[in-house]
Design a protein around this motif. Structure first.
Motif, PDB file in Angstrom:
ATOM      1  N   GLY A 155     -89.985   5.805  37.970  1.00  0.00           N
ATOM      2  CA  GLY A 155     -88.592   5.648  38.247  1.00  0.00           C
ATOM      3  C   GLY A 155     -87.151   6.359  38.666  1.00  0.00           C
ATOM      4  O   GLY A 155     -86.162   6.293  38.969  1.00  0.00           O
ATOM      5  N   LEU A 156     -87.259   7.782  39.701  1.00  0.00           N
ATOM      6  CA  LEU A 156     -86.537   9.048  40.287  1.00  0.00           C
ATOM      7  C   LEU A 156     -86.337   8.796  41.319  1.00  0.00           C
ATOM      8  O   LEU A 156     -85.209   9.313  42.124  1.00  0.00           O
ATOM      9  CB  LEU A 156     -87.324   9.935  39.589  1.00  0.00           C
ATOM     10  CG  LEU A 156     -86.807  10.442  37.901  1.00  0.00           C
ATOM     11  CD1 LEU A 156     -87.484  11.150  37.320  1.00  0.00           C
ATOM     12  CD2 LEU A 156     -85.492   9.622  37.056  1.00  0.00           C
ATOM     13  N   LEU A 157     -87.308   7.918  42.185  1.00  0.00           N
ATOM     14  CA  LEU A 157     -87.185   8.780  43.681  1.00  0.00           C
ATOM     15  C   LEU A 157     -85.846   7.459  44.293  1.00  0.00           C
ATOM     16  O   LEU A 157     -85.138   8.014  44.966  1.00  0.00           O
ATOM     17  CB  LEU A 157     -88.530   7.681  44.382  1.00  0.00           C
ATOM     18  CG  LEU A 157     -88.294   8.019  46.240  1.00  0.00           C
ATOM     19  CD1 LEU A 157     -88.770   9.937  46.563  1.00  0.00           C
ATOM     20  CD2 LEU A 157     -89.503   7.352  46.698  1.00  0.00           C
ATOM     21  N   LYS A 158     -85.712   6.530  43.728  1.00  0.00           N
ATOM     22  CA  LYS A 158     -84.633   5.849  44.968  1.00  0.00           C
ATOM     23  C   LYS A 158     -83.393   6.400  44.239  1.00  0.00           C
ATOM     24  O   LYS A 158     -82.244   6.905  45.310  1.00  0.00           O
ATOM     25  CB  LYS A 158     -85.253   4.392  44.534  1.00  0.00           C
ATOM     26  CG  LYS A 158     -83.823   3.668  45.219  1.00  0.00           C
ATOM     27  CD  LYS A 158     -83.841   2.200  44.185  1.00  0.00           C
ATOM     28  CE  LYS A 158     -82.212   0.846  45.380  1.00  0.00           C
ATOM     29  NZ  LYS A 158     -83.110  -0.357  45.321  1.00  0.00           N
ATOM     30  N   PRO A 159     -82.808   6.748  42.491  1.00  0.00           N
ATOM     31  CA  PRO A 159     -81.396   7.455  42.609  1.00  0.00           C
ATOM     32  C   PRO A 159     -81.952   8.994  43.185  1.00  0.00           C
ATOM     33  O   PRO A 159     -80.425   9.306  43.634  1.00  0.00           O
ATOM     34  CB  PRO A 159     -81.771   7.343  40.806  1.00  0.00           C
ATOM     35  CG  PRO A 159     -83.234   6.955  41.123  1.00  0.00           C
ATOM     36  CD  PRO A 159     -83.602   6.896  41.619  1.00  0.00           C
ATOM     37  N   PHE A 160     -83.121   9.446  43.050  1.00  0.00           N
ATOM     38  CA  PHE A 160     -82.779  10.610  43.667  1.00  0.00           C
ATOM     39  C   PHE A 160     -81.852  10.936  45.534  1.00  0.00           C
ATOM     40  O   PHE A 160     -81.685  11.328  46.024  1.00  0.00           O
ATOM     41  CB  PHE A 160     -83.795  11.914  43.857  1.00  0.00           C
ATOM     42  CG  PHE A 160     -84.358  12.280  42.145  1.00  0.00           C
ATOM     43  CD1 PHE A 160     -83.492  11.092  40.984  1.00  0.00           C
ATOM     44  CD2 PHE A 160     -85.057  12.952  41.855  1.00  0.00           C
ATOM     45  CE1 PHE A 160     -83.209  11.891  39.991  1.00  0.00           C
ATOM     46  CE2 PHE A 160     -84.663  13.239  40.399  1.00  0.00           C
ATOM     47  CZ  PHE A 160     -84.586  13.071  39.431  1.00  0.00           C
ATOM     48  N   LEU A 161     -82.726   9.374  45.626  1.00  0.00           N
ATOM     49  CA  LEU A 161     -82.673   9.631  47.203  1.00  0.00           C
ATOM     50  C   LEU A 161     -81.276   8.740  47.142  1.00  0.00           C
ATOM     51  O   LEU A 161     -80.359   9.341  48.381  1.00  0.00           O
ATOM     52  CB  LEU A 161     -83.068   9.052  47.929  1.00  0.00           C
ATOM     53  CG  LEU A 161     -84.428   9.216  47.920  1.00  0.00           C
ATOM     54  CD1 LEU A 161     -85.887   8.229  48.859  1.00  0.00           C
ATOM     55  CD2 LEU A 161     -84.782  10.425  48.444  1.00  0.00           C
ATOM     56  N   GLN A 162     -80.736   8.119  46.360  1.00  0.00           N
ATOM     57  CA  GLN A 162     -79.421   8.187  46.442  1.00  0.00           C
ATOM     58  C   GLN A 162     -78.081   9.097  46.749  1.00  0.00           C
ATOM     59  O   GLN A 162     -77.838   8.842  47.561  1.00  0.00           O
ATOM     60  CB  GLN A 162     -78.775   6.630  46.072  1.00  0.00           C
ATOM     61  CG  GLN A 162     -79.383   5.638  45.885  1.00  0.00           C
ATOM     62  CD  GLN A 162     -79.427   4.357  44.852  1.00  0.00           C
ATOM     63  OE1 GLN A 162     -79.187   4.689  43.807  1.00  0.00           O
ATOM     64  NE2 GLN A 162     -79.540   2.656  45.053  1.00  0.00           N
ATOM     65  N   ARG A 163     -79.202  10.072  45.648  1.00  0.00           N
ATOM     66  CA  ARG A 163     -77.299  11.172  45.842  1.00  0.00           C
ATOM     67  C   ARG A 163     -77.769  12.434  47.206  1.00  0.00           C
ATOM     68  O   ARG A 163     -77.344  12.806  46.673  1.00  0.00           O
ATOM     69  CB  ARG A 163     -78.173  11.774  44.459  1.00  0.00           C
ATOM     70  CG  ARG A 163     -77.452  10.787  42.650  1.00  0.00           C
ATOM     71  CD  ARG A 163     -77.508  11.807  41.721  1.00  0.00           C
ATOM     72  NE  ARG A 163     -77.732  11.606  40.645  1.00  0.00           N
ATOM     73  CZ  ARG A 163     -78.065  10.405  39.600  1.00  0.00           C
ATOM     74  NH1 ARG A 163     -79.309  10.240  39.996  1.00  0.00           N
ATOM     75  NH2 ARG A 163     -77.618   9.714  38.564  1.00  0.00           N
ATOM     76  N   LYS A 164     -78.641  12.051  47.248  1.00  0.00           N
ATOM     77  CA  LYS A 164     -78.982  12.319  48.837  1.00  0.00           C
ATOM     78  C   LYS A 164     -80.432  13.982  48.172  1.00  0.00           C
ATOM     79  O   LYS A 164     -79.687  15.265  49.413  1.00  0.00           O
ATOM     80  CB  LYS A 164     -78.026  13.034  50.019  1.00  0.00           C
ATOM     81  CG  LYS A 164     -77.678  11.850  50.097  1.00  0.00           C
ATOM     82  CD  LYS A 164     -76.068  11.966  50.994  1.00  0.00           C
ATOM     83  CE  LYS A 164     -75.934  11.069  51.861  1.00  0.00           C
ATOM     84  NZ  LYS A 164     -75.160  10.116  51.781  1.00  0.00           N
ATOM     85  N   TRP A 165     -80.326  14.029  47.043  1.00  0.00           N
ATOM     86  CA  TRP A 165     -81.245  15.025  46.571  1.00  0.00           C
ATOM     87  C   TRP A 165     -82.569  14.532  47.288  1.00  0.00           C
ATOM     88  O   TRP A 165     -83.543  14.341  47.077  1.00  0.00           O
ATOM     89  CB  TRP A 165     -81.843  15.078  45.344  1.00  0.00           C
ATOM     90  CG  TRP A 165     -80.099  15.702  44.586  1.00  0.00           C
ATOM     91  CD1 TRP A 165     -79.237  14.997  44.723  1.00  0.00           C
ATOM     92  CD2 TRP A 165     -80.283  14.688  43.164  1.00  0.00           C
ATOM     93  NE1 TRP A 165     -78.663  15.375  43.796  1.00  0.00           N
ATOM     94  CE2 TRP A 165     -78.789  15.035  42.289  1.00  0.00           C
ATOM     95  CE3 TRP A 165     -80.990  14.612  42.470  1.00  0.00           C
ATOM     96  CZ2 TRP A 165     -78.444  15.095  41.002  1.00  0.00           C
ATOM     97  CZ3 TRP A 165     -80.243  15.300  40.379  1.00  0.00           C
ATOM     98  CH2 TRP A 165     -79.399  15.069  40.773  1.00  0.00           C
ATOM     99  N   LEU A 166     -83.258  15.849  48.351  1.00  0.00           N
ATOM    100  CA  LEU A 166     -84.613  16.162  48.983  1.00  0.00           C
ATOM    101  C   LEU A 166     -85.725  16.945  47.926  1.00  0.00           C
ATOM    102  O   LEU A 166     -84.821  18.694  47.955  1.00  0.00           O
ATOM    103  CB  LEU A 166     -84.028  15.955  49.491  1.00  0.00           C
ATOM    104  CG  LEU A 166     -83.080  15.339  50.808  1.00  0.00           C
ATOM    105  CD1 LEU A 166     -82.919  16.249  52.095  1.00  0.00           C
ATOM    106  CD2 LEU A 166     -83.611  14.220  50.541  1.00  0.00           C
ATOM    107  N   PRO A 167     -86.528  16.788  47.666  1.00  0.00           N
ATOM    108  CA  PRO A 167     -87.424  17.737  47.221  1.00  0.00           C
ATOM    109  C   PRO A 167     -87.495  18.673  48.417  1.00  0.00           C
ATOM    110  O   PRO A 167     -88.038  19.111  49.290  1.00  0.00           O
ATOM    111  CB  PRO A 167     -89.040  16.849  46.611  1.00  0.00           C
ATOM    112  CG  PRO A 167     -88.315  15.984  47.797  1.00  0.00           C
ATOM    113  CD  PRO A 167     -87.109  15.936  48.214  1.00  0.00           C
ATOM    114  N   VAL A 168     -87.485  20.643  47.367  1.00  0.00           N
ATOM    115  CA  VAL A 168     -88.278  21.336  48.626  1.00  0.00           C
ATOM    116  C   VAL A 168     -89.514  22.017  47.522  1.00  0.00           C
ATOM    117  O   VAL A 168     -89.333  22.722  46.681  1.00  0.00           O
ATOM    118  CB  VAL A 168     -86.838  22.218  48.471  1.00  0.00           C
ATOM    119  CG1 VAL A 168     -87.208  23.593  49.896  1.00  0.00           C
ATOM    120  CG2 VAL A 168     -86.151  21.395  49.922  1.00  0.00           C
ATOM    121  N   VAL A 169     -90.422  22.195  48.668  1.00  0.00           N
ATOM    122  CA  VAL A 169     -91.373  22.871  48.042  1.00  0.00           C
ATOM    123  C   VAL A 169     -91.328  24.833  47.820  1.00  0.00           C
ATOM    124  O   VAL A 169     -90.605  24.812  48.902  1.00  0.00           O
ATOM    125  CB  VAL A 169     -93.111  22.892  48.544  1.00  0.00           C
ATOM    126  CG1 VAL A 169     -93.682  24.350  47.622  1.00  0.00           C
ATOM    127  CG2 VAL A 169     -93.041  22.170  47.977  1.00  0.00           C
TER     128      VAL A 169
END
Length: 176
Positions: free
Chosen positions: A65-79
């Motif tokens: 349930g974290l994908l949408k809230p993270f994208l709304q914050r513009k948080w992007l995952p980086v390896v």
């Protein structure tokens, strides 16, 4: 090109039917090795593993349930780093799952394990170290845990993950 189709399938079909998992639960996403995923040795090419793992980690965030809230914050995952152990090949048209779970975290990074599994058994294990960024700023672990509403303790990292973490730090120091 088929990764775009898989991404669209994931975003518009699979995520709508995703179950809900807790922060430390295992996420499972099923795939089939298409002929375009395979190399001249007639097995899944090594380059396809990390690409499919990206999709599986995205799916895990969705199940949490974290994908949408993270994208709304513009948080992007980086390896930041990854390491692979290949055990058994995956043949064309073979179905397999990628089991993804959060192993733990430190002040900066999250550590994730991803296993490629089928009825034939375990095919590969990969560990990934990553973080989230927003406009060039690293999102702190505390911020992320707060956004995820996770209240528990961090799981203890296994000895092999700690050794890998030390190896990565040594490489960084040697190459500064």
């Amino acid at each position: 090109m088929n990764l775009y189709f898989r991404l669209f399938w994931l975003l518009f079909w699979r995520m709508r039917r995703a179950r809900t998992i807790d922060f430390l639960d295992v996420s499972r996403l099923e795939f089939r090795a298409w002929p375009t995923d395979c190399d001249i040795n007639l097995h899944l090419t090594n380059a396809r593993y990390p690409a499919l793992m990206d999709l599986a980690r995205t799916y895990m965030l969705s199940e949490m349930g974290l994908l949408k809230p993270f994208l709304q914050r513009k948080w992007l995952p980086v390896v930041n780093a990854s390491e692979f152990t290949f055990i058994r090949d995956i043949k064309p048209l073979h179905k397999f799952n990628i089991d993804t779970r959060l192993l733990g975290w430190d002040d900066k990074y999250f550590y994730i394990e991803q296993r490629f599994v089928s009825q034939r058994g375990l095919h590969a294990i990969a560990n990934v170290r990553g973080l989230f960024v927003c406009k060039g700023r690293k999102i702190t672990t505390a911020e992320l845990l707060q956004a995820a509403a996770f209240q528990g303790e961090a799981p203890a990292l296994a000895a092999d993950v700690l050794a890998w973490k030390q190896l990565l730090q040594a490489k960084k120091q040697q190459n500064q």
